[in-house]
Motif scaffolding. Sequence first.
Motif, PDB file in Angstrom:
ATOM      1  N   LEU A 125      12.213  -4.088  10.782  1.00  0.00           N
ATOM      2  CA  LEU A 125      11.440  -4.686  12.094  1.00  0.00           C
ATOM      3  C   LEU A 125       9.694  -5.134  11.497  1.00  0.00           C
ATOM      4  O   LEU A 125       8.897  -5.603  11.847  1.00  0.00           O
ATOM      5  N   THR A 126       9.204  -3.864  10.877  1.00  0.00           N
ATOM      6  CA  THR A 126       7.593  -3.486  10.918  1.00  0.00           C
ATOM      7  C   THR A 126       6.957  -4.139   9.332  1.00  0.00           C
ATOM      8  O   THR A 126       5.703  -4.134   9.122  1.00  0.00           O
ATOM      9  N   VAL A 129       5.530   1.089   6.332  1.00  0.00           N
ATOM     10  CA  VAL A 129       4.627   1.977   7.266  1.00  0.00           C
ATOM     11  C   VAL A 129       4.178   3.004   6.952  1.00  0.00           C
ATOM     12  O   VAL A 129       5.694   3.648   6.827  1.00  0.00           O
TER      13      VAL A 129
END
Length: 185
Positions: A125-126, A129
């Motif tokens: 989703l991101t 990271v």
Amino acid sequence: MNLRRAVVLLSLSALISAPAAARIDVTLDAESLNGLLASMAPNHVDVGLTAGRGLTIQMQDLKVTGFDPTAGRHGGVATSRRLVVPELGVDVTVEPHLTLEIADAPAGRKVSLLRFDKVMLNLPLTGAVDVAALLPPLMLMPDTGWIVNSARGKVRVRPNLIDATTGTKNIRLGFTLDVELAETK
């Protein structure tokens, strides 16, 4: 006796009466460092999130792939590692970079450690990271001491870290040794 002779005599007597300082160097190549880290590095990290939830980052198959003398003050290490986050269905191989550091320890001593500098994890989703801040530093040669039997009785030997450097093929840790009679009980 003139002043010059007195200074020379005093300097020589100080050199003769002062205890000899022993220095040892420990050199860790990739194979040695892999063995050391495999036994010392944690196999997982629990990460607390909000509302009582959390994640477990499993760390597997850490392997040193190279040395970087230009990274930071003491250099760094390139590695390969498998990260698994079961709660998110993530199972990926990453190539973290670790920086060699010297940190303060109790009683004015120093310890050497490898700190994760950059660990990019691609999440669904991101996106990418950096999870380096969630991973603990890895201690190299923890502060310790040994009791050695000698002709004069038990002697305590403690290494004192004085420097750490990364070369192109290894890490070198330099120590002096404190030697004192051990307390007997």
